[in-house]
Scaffold this active site. Structure first.
Site, mmCIF file in Angstrom:
data_model
loop_
_atom_site.group_PDB
_atom_site.id
_atom_site.type_symbol
_atom_site.label_atom_id
_atom_site.label_comp_id
_atom_site.label_asym_id
_atom_site.label_seq_id
_atom_site.Cartn_x
_atom_site.Cartn_y
_atom_site.Cartn_z
ATOM 1 N N HIS A 163 57.863 -79.620 -4.070
ATOM 2 C CA HIS A 163 56.645 -79.454 -3.265
ATOM 3 C C HIS A 163 56.842 -80.131 -1.918
ATOM 4 C CE1 HIS A 163 54.048 -77.542 -6.152
ATOM 5 N NE2 HIS A 163 54.352 -78.437 -7.069
ATOM 6 N N LEU B 64 62.659 -72.344 -8.487
ATOM 7 C CA LEU B 64 63.488 -72.130 -7.291
ATOM 8 C C LEU B 64 62.632 -71.987 -6.033
ATOM 9 C CD1 LEU B 64 66.038 -69.517 -8.726
ATOM 10 C CD2 LEU B 64 66.434 -71.955 -8.325
ATOM 11 N N ARG B 65 61.379 -71.560 -6.207
ATOM 12 C CA ARG B 65 60.414 -71.338 -5.114
ATOM 13 C C ARG B 65 60.779 -70.132 -4.240
ATOM 14 N NH1 ARG B 65 56.994 -74.011 -7.841
ATOM 15 N NH2 ARG B 65 56.837 -76.264 -7.574
ATOM 16 N N PHE C 58 50.797 -80.290 -8.793
ATOM 17 C CA PHE C 58 51.511 -80.872 -9.927
ATOM 18 C C PHE C 58 53.009 -80.670 -9.724
ATOM 19 C CE2 PHE C 58 47.397 -79.810 -11.900
ATOM 20 C CZ PHE C 58 47.146 -80.936 -12.674
ATOM 21 N N GLY C 59 53.832 -81.654 -10.069
ATOM 22 C CA GLY C 59 55.267 -81.398 -10.121
ATOM 23 C C GLY C 59 56.137 -82.476 -9.513
ATOM 24 N N ASP D 43 62.786 -79.776 -15.183
ATOM 25 C CA ASP D 43 61.499 -79.263 -14.708
ATOM 26 C C ASP D 43 61.380 -79.459 -13.189
ATOM 27 O OD1 ASP D 43 59.086 -77.945 -14.908
ATOM 28 O OD2 ASP D 43 57.944 -79.788 -15.134
#
Lengths: 433, 330
Positions: free
Chosen positions: A318, A73-74, A332-333, A314
């Site tokens: 970013h 969720l950040r 990564f992501g 997942d």
């Protein structure tokens, strides 16, 4: 607090899909006060009562809303990448009615206050349902266990160090053992940190690009270790994000031996391979890394034969600054909430996985991993529903994502299957414009 | 082909940038080597350069050397090549904190772009950095070394040096020895020599050999003597100690014993085999001092000289392309 509900609503002319019961039939479904009151092929064949609103589903697929076991969720900590609100809006657009949040926020969700923060923000935002994992270890540093019992009482639905694996086998052993006291599941992306120090799959392409490689063994060794520890302790273990052919084989053997273990993967591992990195495309930088074509095919086979229980997005948002870097330095992501369903339908359209089997991996199976309510069409269940057009072709355009971040390697990717609307507890949250 | 670089429809090097050797065709490489050959006299002449029209080839054009990594040889070589062709040369050594390095790259690129340079030479410790930069700027980018990826002008100068001594590249047995895994020089040389028809071997301890290296068209050897057997060219690589993430080799003395070039191991190669090194050398680590200084066999000094020559040719080739594009825009 009384919740205001609209009038009873009949959803007619639908293709009802309930993977848990194997239901796949033309019919109708009745929602009363946020719950599924009735459903079936014969419902309303004599007509709909006058006090009931009617929604024509146009023959499209009416299914349980998706349950996504793996979302970053950040918030708190990195609100410039995503917030609980923007993630919820993106989830609704992607047909995800329940998200389970990874605990790798700043601060980490390793105590009751952290859990309560996410729960309160989710209540304020009041869109899709949000559950949280607690970390296995304090600050996900891999050393001291968190309070599984207390955190469970306050709503933690499972425990994971999220983006990090518990490296120390003794700590993992104790986590799997202690979690039995509260019947909690331990989830882990099995990647041995000392072997996973690279930035992409190791092989010809990493050699050509001069990038440090990550061997599939980083995953296989830790997965085998974890399965041994799960067997030894009797703890419940869920392996997240399988990416290699051998991991699927290892899981298949473990299940055949009767171990109570489950696993998931994400769409990029059955859609893309290491070639997606191309000429240093940082949007294809993800952990575990995109693997070889043989690995990709084995992941599909694992979906086909049921070795892989669940499919997760997942979702890892970013901002541009984290990705517009030399490959080795980029984050990564991949963001995944809004592409989860169409990418997961590709194996269905190719005839590799049946529609109901794939929907199960997105609804009832992930619900079962964490013992969550929902994920099925049955009387009395919450009306967390999606309507989707199974065949509609479209092109993924990350710039039009509602998520705050657009880091997807699937730009211009052709897919089939589109969410038409999403509801949670009978409330419409998204409708395709 | 005209020599003033204008008015010709023929494009010998049809790319805007020089980011790597991989993907270049044999005729493109041959063109760059032939063009380099034509610059040998300009570089080696110590008098009367002023009369040569090529000294004004890049007059009014700006060459920026953007080096995120320390370098003496390559930086000086590009600077000299630019100045010999009449360009304005600006050297920017960017001090890099390890955390902010990436931001610095893009930020610096945008700043530089506003200054409208014609040529940008970049060195960076991250693979793919030159490619990333080329996507953000409007000028020609030359990769002067990106991480473990490529160092194309080094491969060109190596090939030019070999061609001058052996007269050809095709059919030669070339052994590249040392830290193949972290070496951009090795990758560029593998691509170039393979494309030009040489037989390329790589030699090194298994911990310094990248996976699937054979897929790049080379034979790999652990035993240095076996790898050197009948070799025409022996290219030694620097053991890049600063790049080591861990203990790839246990000790310098063990490395030198098994992978260092001395006369004993060199005996396996052809009698007229020549020795090369991209520099800077670690004497007593990868190469014995005596071998390095054997002027009959070691081409290490000649490589440095060819460095300037090749870089002049590359600057020439890339500005031709710019002129064609600008002409199209008019």
């Amino acid at each position: 607090m009384a919740i205001a509900h609209g009038p009873p609503t009949a959803y007619v002319n639908a293709r009802l899909l309930d993977p848990a019961s194997g239901l796949d039939t033309k019919g109708a479904l009745l929602v009363v006060e946020g719950q599924i009151a009735d459903l079936g092929p014969h419902l309303f064949v004599q007509g709909v009562p006058s006090d009931t609103a009617v929604v024509d589903c146009g023959g499209h697929c009416l299914a349980p809303g998706l349950i996504d076991l793996r979302v970053s969720l950040r918030e708190p900590g990195e609100e410039h990448k995503e917030t609980i609100k923007t993630a919820s809006i993106a989830a609704a657009a992607g047909g995800v009615t329940t998200m389970v949040a990874l605990p790798n926020s700043e601060p980490a969700v390793d105590d009751v206050a952290g859990l309560e923060f996410v729960a309160r923000r989710a209540r304020d935002v009041k869109l899709v349902k949000i559950y949280s994992y607690g970390t296995v270890t304090r600050g996900y540093e891999g050393r001291e266990l968190t309070e599984f019992g207390l955190l469970g009482d306050y709503g933690a639905v499972g425990f994971t160090d999220g983006t990090k694996a518990v490296a120390d086998p003794q700590v993992m052993r104790r986590a799997l053992s202690y979690s039995r006291a509260f019947d909690q599941v331990i989830l882990q992306v099995p990647q041995d940190p000392s072997l996973a120090g690279g930035v992409m799959n190791s092989g010809e392409i990493s050699t050509r690009l001069g990038l440090a490689g990550i061997s599939p063994l980083a995953e296989i060794i830790m997965l085998e270790r974890d399965l041994r520890l799960a067997e030894m302790t009797g703890g419940r273990y869920h392996a997240a994000l399988l990416s290699t052919a051998e991991s699927v084989a290892v899981m298949r053997r473990a299940k055949a031996r009767g171990l109570k273990v489950t696993c998931d993967t994400a769409p990029h591992y059955f859609t893309l391979n290491e070639f997606a990195v191309g000429d240093y495309r940082t949007f294809a930088k993800v952990m575990p890394p995109l693997r070889s074509e043989e690995d990709r095919q084995a992941i599909v086979a694992g979906l086909t034969d049921g070795t892989i229980d669940a499919v997760v997005s997942d979702h890892s948002p970013h901002d541009q600054d984290s990705k517009r870097l030399p490959f080795g330095q980029a984050a990564f992501g991949i963001v995944g909430l809004e592409s989860l369903l169409p990418l997961s339908l590709a194996p269905v359209h190719k005839g590799e996985v049946s529609l109901l089997a794939m929907l199960a991996k997105l609804t009832s199976a992930p619900a079962a991993v964490l013992s969550l309510p929902g994920g099925r069409l049955q009387m009395g269940a919450p009306a967390d529903l999606i309507l989707f057009d199974l065949n509609r072709p479209w092109q993924i355009d990350p710039d039009s994502f509602l998520s705050k971040s657009k880091n997807s390697p699937f730009d211009d990717h052709l897919v089939q299957g589109k969410v038409l609307w999403t509801m949670v507890d009978g409330r419409a949250l998204f409708e395709l414009g | 082909m005209t020599t003033d670089g204008t008015g010709s429809d023929f494009i010998g090097y049809p790319h805007r940038h020089l980011l790597g050797i991989e993907g270049l065709t044999a005729s493109e490489i041959r063109y760059l080597l032939d063009l380099s050959e034509s610059y040998v006299d300009l570089n080696s002449r110590s008098d009367g350069r002023d009369g040569d029209p090529r000294c004004r080839l890049l007059a009014g054009r700006t060459l920026v050397n953007l080096f995120f990594e320390n370098s003496t040889r390559t930086l000086t070589s590009f600077e000299l090549a630019g100045k010999l062709l009449g360009a304005e040369v600006i050297n920017m050594a960017v001090a890099t904190s390890s955390v902010k390095k990436g931001e610095t790259l893009i930020d610096t690129a945008m700043t530089l772009n506003a200054m409208h340079p014609d040529l940008l030479v970049v060195r960076h410790d991250q693979s793919g950095a030159a490619k990333l930069l080329s996507e953000k700027v409007n000028c020609a980018v030359i990769n002067a070394g990106d991480g473990s990826h490529e160092h194309p002008t080094q491969a060109l100068l190596d090939a030019l040096t070999v061609r001058q001594v052996k007269g050809r590249l095709e059919g030669l047995i070339v052994a590249i020895c040392g830290d193949i895994m972290h070496s951009r020089v090795a990758r560029s040389n593998i691509h170039l020599l393979g494309t030009m028809g040489a037989q390329v071997r790589v030699i090194g301890p298994p911990t310094l050999m990248p996976p699937k290296i054979e897929r790049l068209g080379v034979a790999s050897f652990i035993d240095m003597r076996a790898g050197l057997k009948d070799a025409d060219i022996v290219m030694m690589l620097r053991l890049q100690v600063e790049r080591m993430q861990g203990a790839y080799v246990p000790s310098i003395r063990e490395y030198f014993r098994f992978f260092g070039l001395d006369y004993d191991k060199l005996g396996e190669a052809k009698d007229d085999a020549i020795i090369m090194h991209p520099g800077p050398m670690n004497r007593g680590v990868e190469i014995d001092s005596e071998v390095a200084d054997d002027y009959g066999r070691s081409l290490i000094r000649q490589q440095v000289e060819m460095g300037v020559t090749v870089r002049m040719a590359v600057l020439d080739a890339l500005t031709r392309q710019i002129r064609v594009e600008r002409k199209d825009e008019d």
